[in-house]
Design an enzyme around this catalytic site. Structure first.
Site, short mmCIF file in Angstrom:
data_model
loop_
_atom_site.label_atom_id
_atom_site.label_comp_id
_atom_site.label_asym_id
_atom_site.label_seq_id
_atom_site.Cartn_x
_atom_site.Cartn_y
_atom_site.Cartn_z
N ARG A 147 1.00 -1.10 -0.13
CA ARG A 147 0.06 0.05 0.03
C ARG A 147 0.94 1.20 -0.09
O ARG A 147 1.85 1.25 0.75
CB ARG A 147 -0.82 0.09 1.25
CG ARG A 147 -1.95 1.14 1.36
CD ARG A 147 -2.54 1.22 2.60
NE ARG A 147 -2.12 2.09 3.46
CZ ARG A 147 -2.51 2.70 4.39
NH1 ARG A 147 -4.03 2.61 4.75
NH2 ARG A 147 -2.03 3.59 5.30
N TYR A 159 -2.79 12.15 7.34
CA TYR A 159 -3.08 10.67 8.06
C TYR A 159 -2.41 9.67 7.38
O TYR A 159 -2.42 9.46 5.86
CB TYR A 159 -4.24 10.38 8.17
CG TYR A 159 -5.01 9.17 8.92
CD1 TYR A 159 -4.70 9.36 10.33
CD2 TYR A 159 -5.11 8.24 8.12
CE1 TYR A 159 -5.04 8.20 11.00
CE2 TYR A 159 -5.44 6.97 8.89
CZ TYR A 159 -5.57 7.01 10.07
OH TYR A 159 -5.80 5.94 10.88
N ASP A 210 -5.12 4.11 -0.39
CA ASP A 210 -6.15 4.28 0.75
C ASP A 210 -6.45 5.82 0.62
O ASP A 210 -5.64 6.70 0.90
CB ASP A 210 -5.80 3.76 2.14
CG ASP A 210 -6.81 3.62 3.03
OD1 ASP A 210 -7.89 3.97 2.79
OD2 ASP A 210 -6.68 2.95 4.12
N HIS A 212 -9.12 6.74 2.70
CA HIS A 212 -9.55 7.05 4.01
C HIS A 212 -11.02 7.91 3.94
O HIS A 212 -10.98 8.84 4.71
CB HIS A 212 -8.50 7.90 4.80
CG HIS A 212 -7.50 6.70 5.48
ND1 HIS A 212 -6.35 6.80 5.13
CD2 HIS A 212 -7.53 5.74 6.26
CE1 HIS A 212 -5.44 5.82 5.62
NE2 HIS A 212 -6.34 5.12 6.19
N GLU A 236 -8.82 2.20 -2.01
CA GLU A 236 -9.56 1.80 -0.69
C GLU A 236 -10.34 3.03 -0.10
O GLU A 236 -10.10 4.04 -0.13
CB GLU A 236 -8.40 1.10 0.26
CG GLU A 236 -9.07 1.08 1.82
CD GLU A 236 -8.16 0.50 2.55
OE1 GLU A 236 -6.94 0.29 2.27
OE2 GLU A 236 -8.51 0.69 3.74
N GLU A 262 -13.37 -1.33 6.19
CA GLU A 262 -12.86 -1.55 7.48
C GLU A 262 -13.52 -0.98 8.80
O GLU A 262 -13.38 -1.46 9.87
CB GLU A 262 -11.31 -0.79 7.34
CG GLU A 262 -11.02 0.47 7.64
CD GLU A 262 -9.88 1.04 7.29
OE1 GLU A 262 -8.96 0.38 6.58
OE2 GLU A 262 -9.46 2.01 8.13
N ARG A 283 -13.67 -5.09 3.11
CA ARG A 283 -12.40 -4.91 4.03
C ARG A 283 -12.79 -5.05 5.53
O ARG A 283 -12.26 -4.95 6.37
CB ARG A 283 -11.92 -3.46 3.99
CG ARG A 283 -11.61 -2.89 2.79
CD ARG A 283 -10.14 -3.15 2.44
NE ARG A 283 -9.41 -2.26 3.59
CZ ARG A 283 -8.32 -2.75 4.39
NH1 ARG A 283 -8.07 -3.95 4.03
NH2 ARG A 283 -7.79 -2.02 5.32
N GLU A 339 -4.32 -7.40 5.01
CA GLU A 339 -3.41 -6.41 5.33
C GLU A 339 -2.82 -6.82 6.38
O GLU A 339 -3.20 -7.57 7.18
CB GLU A 339 -4.39 -5.24 5.72
CG GLU A 339 -3.69 -4.12 6.18
CD GLU A 339 -4.40 -3.02 6.55
OE1 GLU A 339 -5.69 -3.01 6.97
OE2 GLU A 339 -4.16 -1.84 6.62
N TRP A 402 -11.30 11.84 8.66
CA TRP A 402 -9.69 11.65 8.90
C TRP A 402 -8.69 12.55 8.21
O TRP A 402 -7.77 12.07 7.73
CB TRP A 402 -9.42 10.08 8.44
CG TRP A 402 -10.25 9.15 9.39
CD1 TRP A 402 -10.44 9.32 10.72
CD2 TRP A 402 -9.84 7.78 9.47
NE1 TRP A 402 -10.90 8.39 11.48
CE2 TRP A 402 -10.51 7.35 10.47
CE3 TRP A 402 -9.34 6.89 8.55
CZ2 TRP A 402 -10.40 6.08 11.07
CZ3 TRP A 402 -9.54 5.38 8.67
CH2 TRP A 402 -9.90 5.07 9.86
O1 EZ4 Z 1 -6.46 3.66 9.79
O2 EZ4 Z 1 -6.83 0.91 11.49
O3 EZ4 Z 1 -6.35 0.20 5.90
N1 EZ4 Z 1 -5.99 0.48 7.11
C1 EZ4 Z 1 -6.28 1.57 7.63
C2 EZ4 Z 1 -5.72 1.64 9.16
C3 EZ4 Z 1 -6.63 2.44 10.03
C4 EZ4 Z 1 -6.51 2.08 11.44
C5 EZ4 Z 1 -7.48 2.84 12.18
O4 EZ4 Z 1 -7.54 2.50 13.65
O5 EZ4 Z 1 -7.05 2.47 7.14
O6 EZ4 Z 1 -4.48 2.15 9.14
CO CO Z 2 -7.78 1.81 5.24
#
Ligand code: EZ4
Ligand code: CO
Length: 402
Positions: A147, A159, A210, A212, A236, A262, A283, A339, A402
């Protein structure tokens, strides 16, 4: 065989974990992970105040009935706290059943359909050069799937991008760190970075990215379209997924594969996404989605609609969760990828485990049950340490995902 004792442990060997231990009247023990990053004590209380007393005296073999009892019996259904608590009980009971049978949990789930589990690691860097260094480090360790996340020029912090390259932990402060966000800058800087990584690694390495949940559907559609030539394994969490319909818009515009889920905690959070084939990978994780019993139903639904698994496996899922995920992954025919963000040595020492990393894959090992133990001394050695995930604000001050 009946459940004789249920204990909840909160400890912080490198980061916070909530661990459930069930003991039967025959002396068998099982472990479950009840960690909910940044809300740990809510699940600990849900278990010790409301669930553990109900478990004492129940038949340990009756996993499905206990799941239904806790899910339907609470009256108040779903939600991350409830589903993490149920997951911990469920996983601990599968662990016990495996030990009682003398079999690894994957054998109870129908047996292995593959010998090992493809995993992806997290490479991140403030800029392209730092990111390429991190990618090279993962390649050297044998990863076939990586990733890739980069800092956004002009933003002080992003982040998922940190100075610590192997073990970054996003939940880093007793009050959430505030990150700054600019969609315009992110959308401008990300495609060239991912193109540079593809150019550097060649065609054979799987690359993932990702988002987020930070984009609107049409912004995510534009990004997916722009990235098609990079041939991502997946993009993602392109949008916040409270509204499952959002993914239709993204899907209509791009053939970049999509992964989401997730933060979901039940099959009902993704039923439409799966049934309408709006995503390619789901996820959801064992520990946040009601345990092995619920997640395998979700995977069975996904199999019907050609959606593959890509379970969450960040460091806030303890080695107990990771082991449970591996047992399910290795027995799931529509498995996609797992992951694997490495735990620190402190965490690994608190949870000695059978699973091992080899050539870009994880192997669960064949010990009875899950093959993970918990060192209870960790509770005194590493007391709970409040830590929260960061928040993200747009440059005008409003809150963003985030
Ligand atoms: O930000 O598990 O894809 N993985 C992620 C993780 C999440 C954390 C949050 O607690 O996005 O790193
Ligand atoms: Co994620």
């Amino acid at each position: 065989m009946r459940i004789a004792d249920a204990q909840v442990f909160v400890c912080s060997p490198g980061r916070n974990f909530v661990t459930l231990k069930l003991t039967t009247d025959e002396g068998l023990t099982g472990l479950g992970d009840a960690t909910l990053n940044g809300r740990e004590l809510a699940v600990a209380s849900y278990l010790s105040d409301h669930v553990c007393p109900l478990l004492i005296g129940r038949e340990a073999e009756r996993i499905e009935d206990t799941w239904q009892y806790l899910y339907k019996g609470a009256y108040w259904r779903r939600g991350p706290v409830t589903m993490a608590a149920i997951a911990a009980v469920d996983v601990a009971l599968w662990d016990i059943k495996g030990k009682a049978a003398g079999m690894p949990v994957y054998d109870l789930l129908g047996g292995a359909v593959r010998d090992r589990v493809l995993v992806y690691g997290h490479a991140n860097g403030r800029d392209v050069r730092a990111l390429l260094d991190a990618v090279a480090m993962y390649r050297d360790q044998g990863y076939e799937a990586i990733r890739v996340q980069a800092g956004v020029p002009g933003l002080a912090s992003t982040y998922g991008v940190s100075a610590d390259r192997m073990f970054y932990e996003p939940a880093d402060a007793a009050r959430p760190t505030e990150n700054e966000w600019s969609t315009e800058r992110y959308l401008a800087s990300t495609p060239p970075v991912l193109e540079a990584v593809r150019e550097a690694v060649g065609p054979d390495v799987h690359l993932l990215h990702d988002v987020h949940h930070r984009l609107t559907p049409i912004e995510a559609a534009a990004l997916g379209k722009r990235l098609e030539e990079v041939r991502l394994f997946w993009l993602e969490d392109p949008v916040p997924a409270e509204l499952q319909d959002s993914l239709r818009i993204v899907r209509q515009h791009t053939v970049t594969p999509l992964a989401i889920g997730e933060v979901f905690n039940s099959i009902w959070d993704c039923e439409q996404l799966i049934r309408e084939q709006l995503i390619d990978y789901i996820r959801t994780s064992v520990s946040h989605t009601g345990g092995i019993s619920h997640l395998r139903k979700l995977y069975a639904l996904a199999e019907v609609y050609n959606v593959r698994s890509g379970a969450h496996g960040a460091t806030d899922l303890s080695p107990v969760s990771l082991a449970a995920a591996l047992h399910l992954d290795i027995a799931t025919s529509n498995f996609g990828i797992q992951e694997y963000m490495r735990h620190t040595a402190e965490t690994d020492a608190a949870f000695p485990h059978e699973y091992r990393f080899e050539d870009g894959h994880l192997i669960p090992g064949s010990a009875p049950g899950l093959g993970v133990e918990f060192d209870e001394g960790s509770v005194e050695r590493h007391p709970y340490n409040p830590a929260y995930l960061p928040v993200n604000r747009r440059r005008d001050g409003t809150m963003h995902s985030w």
